[in-house]
Write a protein that holds these residues in place. Sequence first.
Motif, PDB file in Angstrom:
ATOM      1  N   MET A   1       0.833  -1.211   0.000  1.00 40.18           N
ATOM      2  CA  MET A   1       0.000   0.000   0.000  1.00 40.18           C
ATOM      3  C   MET A   1       0.872   1.267   0.000  1.00 40.18           C
ATOM      4  SD  MET A   1      -3.044   1.312   0.012  1.00 40.18           S
ATOM      5  CE  MET A   1      -4.155  -0.013   0.549  1.00 40.18           C
ATOM      6  N   ILE A   2       1.891   1.282   0.879  1.00 40.20           N
ATOM      7  CA  ILE A   2       2.783   2.437   0.952  1.00 40.20           C
ATOM      8  C   ILE A   2       3.514   2.626  -0.370  1.00 40.20           C
ATOM      9  CG2 ILE A   2       4.756   3.467   2.110  1.00 40.20           C
ATOM     10  CD1 ILE A   2       2.253   3.325   3.811  1.00 40.20           C
ATOM     11  N   GLU A   3       3.919   1.506  -0.972  1.00 42.19           N
ATOM     12  CA  GLU A   3       4.619   1.573  -2.246  1.00 42.19           C
ATOM     13  C   GLU A   3       3.715   2.145  -3.337  1.00 42.19           C
ATOM     14  OE1 GLU A   3       6.733  -1.419  -5.499  1.00 42.19           O
ATOM     15  OE2 GLU A   3       6.293  -2.139  -3.457  1.00 42.19           O
ATOM     16  N   SER A   4       2.437   1.749  -3.302  1.00 40.02           N
ATOM     17  CA  SER A   4       1.482   2.252  -4.292  1.00 40.02           C
ATOM     18  C   SER A   4       1.253   3.745  -4.112  1.00 40.02           C
ATOM     19  CB  SER A   4       0.155   1.499  -4.164  1.00 40.02           C
ATOM     20  OG  SER A   4       0.302   0.140  -4.497  1.00 40.02           O
ATOM     21  N   LEU A   5       1.179   4.189  -2.862  1.00 41.28           N
ATOM     22  CA  LEU A   5       1.017   5.619  -2.581  1.00 41.28           C
ATOM     23  C   LEU A   5       2.183   6.426  -3.141  1.00 41.28           C
ATOM     24  CD1 LEU A   5      -0.331   5.599   1.105  1.00 41.28           C
ATOM     25  CD2 LEU A   5      -1.525   6.488  -0.907  1.00 41.28           C
ATOM     26  N   LYS A   6       3.390   5.879  -2.937  1.00 37.35           N
ATOM     27  CA  LYS A   6       4.579   6.580  -3.429  1.00 37.35           C
ATOM     28  C   LYS A   6       4.603   6.607  -4.961  1.00 37.35           C
ATOM     29  CE  LYS A   6       7.538   5.556   0.563  1.00 37.35           C
ATOM     30  NZ  LYS A   6       8.771   4.866   1.020  1.00 37.35           N
ATOM     31  N   THR A   7       4.083   5.543  -5.565  1.00 42.94           N
ATOM     32  CA  THR A   7       4.063   5.469  -7.027  1.00 42.94           C
ATOM     33  C   THR A   7       3.063   6.465  -7.621  1.00 42.94           C
ATOM     34  OG1 THR A   7       4.669   3.125  -6.981  1.00 42.94           O
ATOM     35  CG2 THR A   7       3.658   3.962  -9.009  1.00 42.94           C
ATOM     36  N   VAL A   8       1.899   6.555  -6.997  1.00 42.33           N
ATOM     37  CA  VAL A   8       0.823   7.405  -7.523  1.00 42.33           C
ATOM     38  C   VAL A   8       1.051   8.873  -7.205  1.00 42.33           C
ATOM     39  CG1 VAL A   8      -1.637   7.959  -7.366  1.00 42.33           C
ATOM     40  CG2 VAL A   8      -0.890   5.565  -7.484  1.00 42.33           C
ATOM     41  N   PHE A   9       1.328   9.150  -5.941  1.00 39.29           N
ATOM     42  CA  PHE A   9       1.394  10.543  -5.488  1.00 39.29           C
ATOM     43  C   PHE A   9       2.823  11.067  -5.452  1.00 39.29           C
ATOM     44  CE2 PHE A   9      -2.591   8.871  -3.687  1.00 39.29           C
ATOM     45  CZ  PHE A   9      -3.475   9.746  -4.313  1.00 39.29           C
ATOM     46  N   THR A  10       3.476  10.972  -6.599  1.00 38.63           N
ATOM     47  CA  THR A  10       4.781  11.605  -6.737  1.00 38.63           C
ATOM     48  C   THR A  10       4.570  13.118  -6.877  1.00 38.63           C
ATOM     49  OG1 THR A  10       4.720  11.415  -9.147  1.00 38.63           O
ATOM     50  CG2 THR A  10       5.690   9.577  -7.923  1.00 38.63           C
ATOM     51  N   GLN A  11       5.623  13.867  -6.680  1.00 33.22           N
ATOM     52  CA  GLN A  11       5.488  15.326  -6.767  1.00 33.22           C
ATOM     53  C   GLN A  11       4.970  15.785  -8.142  1.00 33.22           C
ATOM     54  OE1 GLN A  11       9.048  17.530  -5.853  1.00 33.22           O
ATOM     55  NE2 GLN A  11       8.051  19.499  -6.001  1.00 33.22           N
ATOM     56  N   PRO A  12       5.494  15.243  -9.250  1.00 33.23           N
ATOM     57  CA  PRO A  12       4.956  15.654 -10.561  1.00 33.23           C
ATOM     58  C   PRO A  12       3.471  15.322 -10.720  1.00 33.23           C
ATOM     59  CG  PRO A  12       7.089  14.583 -10.827  1.00 33.23           C
ATOM     60  CD  PRO A  12       6.674  14.372  -9.395  1.00 33.23           C
ATOM     61  N   ASN A  13       3.068  14.129 -10.225  1.00 36.72           N
ATOM     62  CA  ASN A  13       1.664  13.744 -10.335  1.00 36.72           C
ATOM     63  C   ASN A  13       0.758  14.654  -9.515  1.00 36.72           C
ATOM     64  OD1 ASN A  13       2.260  11.688 -12.067  1.00 36.72           O
ATOM     65  ND2 ASN A  13       1.942  10.029 -10.587  1.00 36.72           N
ATOM     66  N   VAL A  14       1.184  14.970  -8.305  1.00 32.93           N
ATOM     67  CA  VAL A  14       0.391  15.833  -7.435  1.00 32.93           C
ATOM     68  C   VAL A  14       0.247  17.227  -8.040  1.00 32.93           C
ATOM     69  CG1 VAL A  14       0.314  16.992  -5.187  1.00 32.93           C
ATOM     70  CG2 VAL A  14       0.907  14.557  -5.319  1.00 32.93           C
ATOM     71  N   LEU A  15       1.343  17.757  -8.547  1.00 30.86           N
ATOM     72  CA  LEU A  15       1.303  19.084  -9.176  1.00 30.86           C
ATOM     73  C   LEU A  15       0.418  19.063 -10.416  1.00 30.86           C
ATOM     74  CD1 LEU A  15       5.052  20.183  -8.884  1.00 30.86           C
ATOM     75  CD2 LEU A  15       3.096  21.000  -7.532  1.00 30.86           C
ATOM     76  N   PHE A  16       0.458  17.958 -11.152  1.00 32.56           N
ATOM     77  CA  PHE A  16      -0.374  17.810 -12.349  1.00 32.56           C
ATOM     78  C   PHE A  16      -1.855  17.791 -11.968  1.00 32.56           C
ATOM     79  CE2 PHE A  16      -2.233  15.120 -15.766  1.00 32.56           C
ATOM     80  CZ  PHE A  16      -1.946  15.955 -16.844  1.00 32.56           C
ATOM     81  N   LEU A  17      -2.190  17.065 -10.906  1.00 33.92           N
ATOM     82  CA  LEU A  17      -3.577  17.004 -10.427  1.00 33.92           C
ATOM     83  C   LEU A  17      -4.043  18.363  -9.907  1.00 33.92           C
ATOM     84  CD1 LEU A  17      -3.497  13.574  -8.560  1.00 33.92           C
ATOM     85  CD2 LEU A  17      -4.931  14.125 -10.536  1.00 33.92           C
TER      86      LEU A  17
END
Length: 219
Positions: A1-17
């Motif tokens: 679960m933690i690994e999936s969170l790190k994969t999804v919510f990277t800084q570029p992804n968060v900024l993109f969202l």
Amino acid sequence: MIESLKTVFTQPNVLFLLDGLKTTLLISLGVVILSILFGTLLGLVRNYERKVFGKLAGFYIELFRNTPLLLWMLACGFLIPGSTILLKGSFALFLYTAAVVAEIVRGGLNAIPKGQFEAAHSQGFSFFQTLWYIILPQTFKKIIPSLLSQVITTIKDTSFLAGLGIMEFTRSGQVILGKVTKTSEVFMIYAFLAVVYFLICFTLSVLVRNWHSRNSENV
């Protein structure tokens, strides 16, 4: 679960969202402001002009209120020449929302006693002065809860723009979905989108209920 969170919510992804969320909120703000202005005009014309313009306003309102929003977005997106797809899609949302606002305004106008026109006329007010200084202020006070509810609906309706490829909040999430492979990561993205929409709309809903409760107590 933690690994999936790190994969999804990277800084570029968060900024993109967040950039997609900003686009959603800006579109919603622009559409709401223009829709209130144009919708008020439509409501006034339909309510007080019984001839050509009143019938045209009525036709416009009924046409948009009884057809799908996505249909108009697709029509504007692919049939209107020039401009960007963002402006075309937003224009369709504006046309649709204005029709809804017009009916909200018309309902508020009909709630004002007709005797107020006679009283204003006896004081020397013209028809337009009566509308501006007496009728419209009372109308908007009555319809604020309904208008705020429509604001919430408009924010949610911006998600239809994803169908045109406009990079609003939902579309931003879809783009990130194309980068993940695990079911848990897909779930996290959808959950994040749902939670953000919920927080924004629920907060506005609470404001609507509180405003309505305070004004009900003061009556």
